[in-house]
Motif scaffolding. Structure first.
Motif, PDB file in Angstrom:
ATOM      1  N   LYS A  21      -4.859  53.643 -15.168  1.00 13.79           N
ATOM      2  CA  LYS A  21      -6.283  53.468 -14.856  1.00 13.79           C
ATOM      3  C   LYS A  21      -7.111  53.313 -16.122  1.00 13.79           C
ATOM      4  CE  LYS A  21      -5.946  55.896 -10.453  1.00 13.79           C
ATOM      5  NZ  LYS A  21      -6.145  57.153  -9.722  1.00 13.79           N
ATOM      6  N   SER A  41      -3.085  58.071 -14.659  1.00 22.52           N
ATOM      7  CA  SER A  41      -4.313  58.080 -15.458  1.00 22.52           C
ATOM      8  C   SER A  41      -4.228  57.086 -16.607  1.00 22.52           C
ATOM      9  CB  SER A  41      -4.578  59.484 -16.005  1.00 22.52           C
ATOM     10  OG  SER A  41      -4.797  60.399 -14.954  1.00 22.52           O
ATOM     11  N   GLU A  44     -10.549  58.573 -13.130  1.00 22.54           N
ATOM     12  CA  GLU A  44     -10.343  58.202 -11.729  1.00 22.54           C
ATOM     13  C   GLU A  44     -11.654  57.760 -11.082  1.00 22.54           C
ATOM     14  OE1 GLU A  44      -7.963  59.708  -7.762  1.00 22.54           O
ATOM     15  OE2 GLU A  44      -8.285  61.118  -9.413  1.00 22.54           O
TER      16      GLU A  44
END
Length: 409
Positions: free
Chosen positions: A203, A200, A159
């Motif tokens: 990303k 996640s 992140e």
């Protein structure tokens, strides 16, 4: 009982402005759509990932799905949460200074310290730049990421790295740090892609795409055992537009060699992309998905195995023809290239017949008359020649004659 009753009483006092219109919970990361309505990031991203192209509160069609952080509202929520009578714990939204961030960075790296850094970065662009421009801080995150096996910690670092990507020069910096030979950061990405939350995973795919800045980095990422398959698995998530788009983008960025393309074909990417094309009705929110799906097909069509797999698949060619002129110029040019590859370059009769069955000749003629590139127009001309011959043979297939045709001298 007294505590529970007090919680209930306090929940009633939550300002309506602070509640997400979708979840009705206090917003943790308020972001605004182009309609001006603010939602919690997690709620609106889930709504958009389901293929919706409207604002949930107003039902207006979205001209753009881009979200903008509502920093003013975020600060107000933080101030409200810091009140001692507020139900949520202030620690869930820590308001820490740059000095305190520096102390955290110099201390032990763990989930709690990383959570504080993430919250600090999300409060303002100034805070984000403070972290992104600190070479020591970014290098420390990467070092820890390369030696980490705890999924929650890895997700927190992902992140942080994803937030940093928006800054100038971040791609090159992260490329240099993440792909160093003495680190095993790619294994940590595989861990997140395999076991992390969907956010996640998305990303991680986005970071991998961004650091594939040259042929060497593309090769390193693609050759890491397991990473191709995990990215391929990401595009198999049913109806999750954001996951499919992230997976396709990353695969396009790293699939530069024939060996990689052959591996994707072995996984079954032709069938998967065909299903993606058939399952998404065209809207502005899925345009990028369709463009990238057709881009993948164009990429694998550069090798013999890819052309054969496209021709043999029952959906692929048909869905490509259906998408011509219905999405964007980029999608149309990808589609024409794929059809030309199987129909003209490979001279595959099965593919030619599939194109003809869905009125492909007319579609190709329309593309040729549109504002397309010179190379696309040339491919259309060649396709018209091949398909017209196919069409004439089809019309005369049942006509038999013993008449001898004599060409005059």
């Amino acid at each position: 009982m007294v505590r529970e009753k007090r919680r209930e009483d306090l929940c009633v006092t939550v300002p309506t402005l602070f509640r997400c219109p979708i979840s009705m919970d206090v917003m943790k990361s308020p972001v605004s759509l182009c309609t001006g309505v603010t939602y919690d990031r997690s709620s609106i991203e889930k709504w958009l990932s389901l293929g919706h192209n409207t604002c949930p509160a107003t039902m207006q069609t979205l001209l753009s799905t881009h979200t903008t952080p509502n920093l003013t509202l975020r600060r107000l929520i933080h101030l409200w949460l810091s009140h001692p009578d507020a139900t949520p714990s202030p620690s869930s939204f820590p308001l820490i200074s740059k000095h305190r961030v520096t102390e955290v960075l110099n201390g032990p790296v763990n989930y709690d310290s990383l959570a504080k850094i993430v919250d600090f970065m999300k409060v303002s662009d100034e805070n984000l730049k403070f972290i992104a421009n600190s070479n020591d801080a970014v290098a420390r995150f990467v070092d820890f990421f390369g030696n980490c096996s705890e999924i929650k910690v890895c997700e927190s670092i992902v992140e942080i790295l994803d937030l940093i990507l928006s800054e100038n020069g971040a791609r090159e910096k992260l490329n240099s740090l993440l792909l160093k030979s003495d680190k095993d950061c790619l294994s940590s990405f595989i861990l997140v892609l395999r076991n992390g939350s969907m956010k996640s995973k998305i990303k991680s795919a986005r970071i991998l795409e961004s650091i594939a800045v040259n042929s060497e980095s593309q090769r390193k990422i693609a050759e890491k055992e397991g990473i191709l398959y995990e990215l391929y698995s990401l595009i198999n998530v049913e109806n999750d537009r954001l996951a499919i788009q992230a997976g396709l983008s990353a695969l396009l960025a790293i699939s530069t060699s024939r060996l990689v393309r052959k591996e994707l074909i072995r996984f079954g990417i032709i069938k998967t992309v065909g299903e993606i094309l058939s399952s998404f009705d065209f809207t502005s929110t899925v345009r990028a998905v369709i463009e990238k799906a057709l881009g993948i097909l164009e990429m694998v069509a550069t090798c013999t195995e890819g052309r054969e797999a496209i021709s043999e698949d029952k959906n692929c060619v048909v869905e490509i023809v259906k998408r011509l002129m219905k999405c964007s110029n980029v999608a149309t040019e990808h589609g024409i290239t794929v059809i030309w590859s199987v129909s003209c370059l490979a001279r595959d009769h099965t593919a030619q017949e599939k194109v003809m069955k869905v009125n492909g000749l007319t579609k190709v003629l329309l593309v040729m008359q549109s504002d397309c590139s010179v190379s696309t127009r040339q491919m259309c001309r060649e396709l018209v020649k091949v398909l017209r011959v196919k069409n004439s043979k089809s019309c005369l297939a049942s006509y038999e004659t013993r008449t001898t045709h004599i060409t005059p001298c």
